[in-house]
Design an enzyme around this catalytic site. Structure first.
Site, short mmCIF file in Angstrom:
data_model
loop_
_atom_site.label_atom_id
_atom_site.label_comp_id
_atom_site.label_asym_id
_atom_site.label_seq_id
_atom_site.Cartn_x
_atom_site.Cartn_y
_atom_site.Cartn_z
N HIS A 112 -8.13 -3.63 -3.34
CA HIS A 112 -6.99 -3.01 -2.66
C HIS A 112 -6.71 -3.73 -1.35
O HIS A 112 -7.61 -4.17 -0.66
CB HIS A 112 -7.29 -1.53 -2.38
CG HIS A 112 -6.06 -0.77 -2.01
ND1 HIS A 112 -5.04 -0.52 -2.90
CD2 HIS A 112 -5.66 -0.22 -0.84
CE1 HIS A 112 -4.07 0.15 -2.30
NE2 HIS A 112 -4.42 0.34 -1.04
N ASP A 121 -9.15 -2.98 -8.01
CA ASP A 121 -8.75 -2.11 -6.90
C ASP A 121 -9.48 -0.77 -7.00
O ASP A 121 -9.34 -0.04 -7.98
CB ASP A 121 -7.23 -1.87 -6.99
CG ASP A 121 -6.65 -1.19 -5.76
OD1 ASP A 121 -7.31 -0.29 -5.21
OD2 ASP A 121 -5.53 -1.54 -5.37
N CYS A 172 0.85 -1.19 0.00
CA CYS A 172 0.00 0.00 0.00
C CYS A 172 0.89 1.26 0.00
O CYS A 172 1.69 1.43 -0.92
CB CYS A 172 -0.95 -0.07 1.19
SG CYS A 172 -2.16 1.24 1.33
#
Length: 228
Positions: free
Chosen positions: A195, A164, A116
Site C-alpha cells: 500500500h 497491499d 489512497c
C-alpha cells in the site's frame, strides 16, 4: 511557485493550493496525511510535465490545513482524521474544487488524480462530474463501489499493489475483471507493491521500483489523455 485559491461551498470555504502557470488542469486528491510534503512533491512532478495542479484541503471541515507526518507516529493520527471524515461531503467539496480549477483562465482540459483515500475520492468525483481523465492509485473502497464504474466516461487508469495489506488481492481482481470490459479504462497491478508504494516521503511505505514503473505508466497516460 504556489498560490492559494478559495473554494466556497455551503457551510464555509476552504483552501485550494495551485501550482503551475498554464496547461491542462489536474485536481490532485490527498492521501490520509493531508496536503503535505508528499502531495507537494507529486504536484511539482506534474507541473514539470506541463500541468496546472490544484490540491484541495479536504479535511477542512474537521481541521483546516491539517497534515500528519509520513511515519509510524503519523499513521494513527491520520486514521483518526479519516474516521471523522464525511466521504459524501468530501466528494462534494472535491467537485466544487474541480469547478474552481476548471474556471481558471490558464486551464483548458481538467483531469483528476488521487492516491489512497484520494484514489477513492477521485473515482467518485469522476463518476459524478465531467473530467477529461482519471488516475486512481490504490483506492481501498473502489472494489466495493464498482456500481459507479459505468458512470465514468473519461479515460481512466487504475493502479494497485498486488501485495497491499489494506486491499486484498481478490478485491483488486474484481476491479481487473470490471475494467477489462471497458475500452476506455486500464488497470495496472504492481504485484510486488504494497500500500502507498508511490509515497516517497513515507519510508515505511515507499517502494522505488513499483513506484517508478507505475509513474511511467501515469506519465504516458496523462500525455495521451491530457496533452500539454
Amino acid at each position: 511557485m504556489t498560490r492559494t485559491e478559495k473554494v466556497v461551498v455551503p457551510g464555509g470555504e476552504f483552501d485550494l493550493r495551485v501550482w503551475g502557470t498554464r496547461g491542462p488542469g489536474i485536481l490532485l486528491l490527498q492521501e490520509i496525511f493531508g496536503v503535505g510534503e508528499y502531495l507537494e512533491a507529486v504536484a511539482e512532478d506534474l507541473v514539470a510535465l506541463g500541468f496546472v495542479v490544484a490540491a484541495p484541503d479536504l479535511f477542512w471541515r474537521i481541521e483546516p490545513n491539517w497534515t500528519a507526518e509520513h511515519n509510524e507516529q503519523g499513521v494513527p493520527k491520520a486514521m483518526a482524521m479519516v474516521a471523522q471524515f464525511d466521504v459524501e461531503k468530501g466528494v462534494e467539496d472535491a467537485v466544487a474544487a474541480l469547478e474552481v480549477l476548471r474556471g481558471l483562465p490558464e486551464v483548458d482540459a481538467v483531469g483528476v488524480v488521487g492516491f489512497c483515500l484520494g484514489g477513492t475520492l477521485a473515482y467518485l468525483v469522476a463518476a459524478r462530474a465531467q473530467v477529461d481523465a482519471l488516475v486512481s492509485y490504490y483506492g481501498s473502497d473502489v472494489p466495493n463501489m464498482l456500481d459507479r464504474l459505468d458512470a465514468i466516461q473519461a479515460p481512466t487508469q487504475f493502479h494497485f499493489g498486488g501485495d497491499d495489506a489494506y486491499i486484498p488481492r481478490e478485491d483488486v481482481a474484481k476491479v481487473e475483471r470490471a475494467v477489462g470490459e471497458k475500452d476506455h479504462m486500464e488497470i495496472h497491478v504492481q504485484e510486488d507493491g504494497g500500500h502507498a508504494f508511490h509515497n516517497r516521503k513515507a519510508p515505511m511505505f515507499y517502494q522505488p521500483e513499483p513506484a517508478a514503473r507505475a509513474w511511467r505508466l501515469t506519465e504516458d497516460f496523462l500525455r495521451r489523455t491530457l496533452p500539454a
